[in-house]
Design a protein around this motif. Structure first.
Motif, PDB file in Angstrom:
ATOM      1  N   THR A  67       0.838  -1.196   0.000  1.00  0.00           N
ATOM      2  CA  THR A  67       0.000   0.000   0.000  1.00  0.00           C
ATOM      3  C   THR A  67       0.873   1.246   0.000  1.00  0.00           C
ATOM      4  O   THR A  67       0.637   2.197  -0.733  1.00  0.00           O
ATOM      5  CB  THR A  67      -0.896  -0.013   1.262  1.00  0.00           C
ATOM      6  N   ARG A  89     -10.359  -2.572   2.979  1.00  0.00           N
ATOM      7  CA  ARG A  89      -9.910  -3.970   2.902  1.00  0.00           C
ATOM      8  C   ARG A  89     -10.976  -4.911   3.439  1.00  0.00           C
ATOM      9  O   ARG A  89     -11.471  -4.731   4.546  1.00  0.00           O
ATOM     10  CB  ARG A  89      -8.622  -4.153   3.696  1.00  0.00           C
ATOM     11  N   SER A 115     -11.729  -9.013   4.063  1.00  0.00           N
ATOM     12  CA  SER A 115     -11.114 -10.342   4.099  1.00  0.00           C
ATOM     13  C   SER A 115     -12.170 -11.454   4.137  1.00  0.00           C
ATOM     14  O   SER A 115     -13.220 -11.287   4.763  1.00  0.00           O
ATOM     15  CB  SER A 115     -10.251 -10.443   5.353  1.00  0.00           C
ATOM     16  N   GLN A 167     -10.703  -3.313  -1.829  1.00  0.00           N
ATOM     17  CA  GLN A 167      -9.809  -4.434  -2.125  1.00  0.00           C
ATOM     18  C   GLN A 167     -10.256  -5.676  -1.354  1.00  0.00           C
ATOM     19  O   GLN A 167     -10.445  -5.620  -0.139  1.00  0.00           O
ATOM     20  CB  GLN A 167      -8.369  -4.072  -1.762  1.00  0.00           C
ATOM     21  N   ILE A 214      -8.120  -3.764   9.329  1.00  0.00           N
ATOM     22  CA  ILE A 214      -8.870  -3.916   8.079  1.00  0.00           C
ATOM     23  C   ILE A 214     -10.301  -3.433   8.350  1.00  0.00           C
ATOM     24  O   ILE A 214     -10.665  -3.206   9.511  1.00  0.00           O
ATOM     25  CB  ILE A 214      -8.867  -5.376   7.543  1.00  0.00           C
TER      26      ILE A 214
END
Ligand code: GCU
Length: 339
Positions: A17, A33, A35, A66, A88
């Protein structure tokens, strides 16, 4: 080892990043982010990709979404912790592991709670019922923003088929890391072996466990069918997956942005569920034809009998679950009567 791996992944991620930002790419954009622990062909990843596209089409000048699949950032337990601290922003966690953050989540870990997938979906889509559950973990720094289908969980084994609960005796069966699931396995008569999802394949292969329990996609998308050749439809649980978000991040959105995010959360659920049915159908064919997995249809009532006492046990220990439980029963009854 897992912890070290996920810590290293996180460091790597932060370095990437920084490099990207230094190059001018992604500058000024807030990276979001997300996950999860599924493969890229899994309905959950497909739902999240739709979210990425939607958010970036509406707020692309500000946010870069992302998605990190395959436990890249760590197991679900690790990534819930990363979401708590804000390292995150979002993570998909099985309802099973959320009960250690608030015991209200125990409700959906109860075996044979729902009469059918339709009952399960109707309950999870019932905003009034779900709202207090989804907001229950605010004190831990995160909240649930939507739920994802994770089908019906069934036993699958390496060496011998499970036809009755007696067949579980003496077998080490992997369960999710939750007290409810360990207790459920005790009642079924098997030896509960809790571990993260990403460890199951190797554990099956090396004989550390004799079997596991999950929906059909575990056979194909996670390749467990390469090792476990017997899949028994005893149908013990429908445990939803929950998308959780860091509370500070969610509260930091402007009301207009929050509205767009809310639309995005609904979209994830919709796209994921649309993909689910077809994925399961394909998984069954693939497992049977190419992986030689045998599907078994045992008498479900024998399994049910073993674990139904868990309902009262959990309700006695956690009385706040009783009104939710009663409402779930009521919805089920109403649906049966309407048929
Ligand atoms: C399903 C579920 C995952 C969960 C996994 C498990 O695949 O969708 O969220 O992690 O089961 O058994 O751990």
């Amino acid at each position: 080892m897992k912890k070290v791996k996920s810590f290293l992944s996180l460091i790597l991620l932060l370095m990437c990043t920084l490099i990207l930002t230094a190059c001018g790419k992604g500058q000024d954009k807030r990276i979001i982010r997300i996950s999860h622990n599924q493969a890229q062909d899994h309905p959950t990843n497909i739902g999240l990709l739709a979210f990425e596209e939607f958010i970036e089409s509406k707020l692309g000048d500000k946010y870069d979404v992302q998605i990190f699949p395959n436990e890249l950032l760590g197991s679900q337990v690790n990534t819930v912790e990363l979401t708590q601290t804000g390292a995150i922003d979002f993570a998909v966690a099985s309802n099973a592991i959320l009960e250690s953050f608030d015991n209200i989540y125990q409700i959906f870990n109860l075996p044979y709670l729902f009469d059918s997938p339709e009952h399960y979906h109707a309950v999870m889509d019932d905003k009034e019922l779900i709202e207090p559950i989804f907001t229950s973990t605010g004190k831990s720094g995160f909240e649930a923003v939507t739920w994802l289908d994770a089908g019906t969980r069934n036993f699958y084994t390496v060496k011998k088929p499970i036809n009755t609960p007696k067949d579980l005796k003496g077998l080490k069966i992997r369960v999710q890391q939750s007290a409810s699931n360990i207790r459920m396995m005790d009642l079924f008569g098997g030896a509960a072996t809790p571990m993260g999802f990403g460890e199951v394949y190797t554990a099956l292969q090396q004989g550390v466990i004799d079997g596991a329990e999950n929906n059909e996609l575990a056979l194909t998308s996670n390749k467990h069918g390469e090792v476990a050749k017997f899949y028994s439809y005893n149908m013990h649980q429908m445990v939803p997956d929950i998308l959780i978000g860091n509370l500070k991040f969610l509260n930091g959105l402007s009301p207009e942005e929050r509205e767009i995010f809310n639309e995005g959360f609904i979209l994830i659920s919709k796209v994921q569920r649309e993909a689910w049915g077809e994925s399961v159908k394909k998984a069954k064919i693939h497992a049977e034809k190419d992986m030689n997995v045998k599907f078994i249809y045992p008498e479900v009532s024998a399994f049910k009998e073993k674990v139904l006492p868990l309902h009262q046990e959990v309700l006695n220990a956690t009385p706040k679950l009783k009104p939710i439980y009663d409402e779930i029963q009521r919805i089920g009854k109403e649906m049966k009567e309407a048929k």
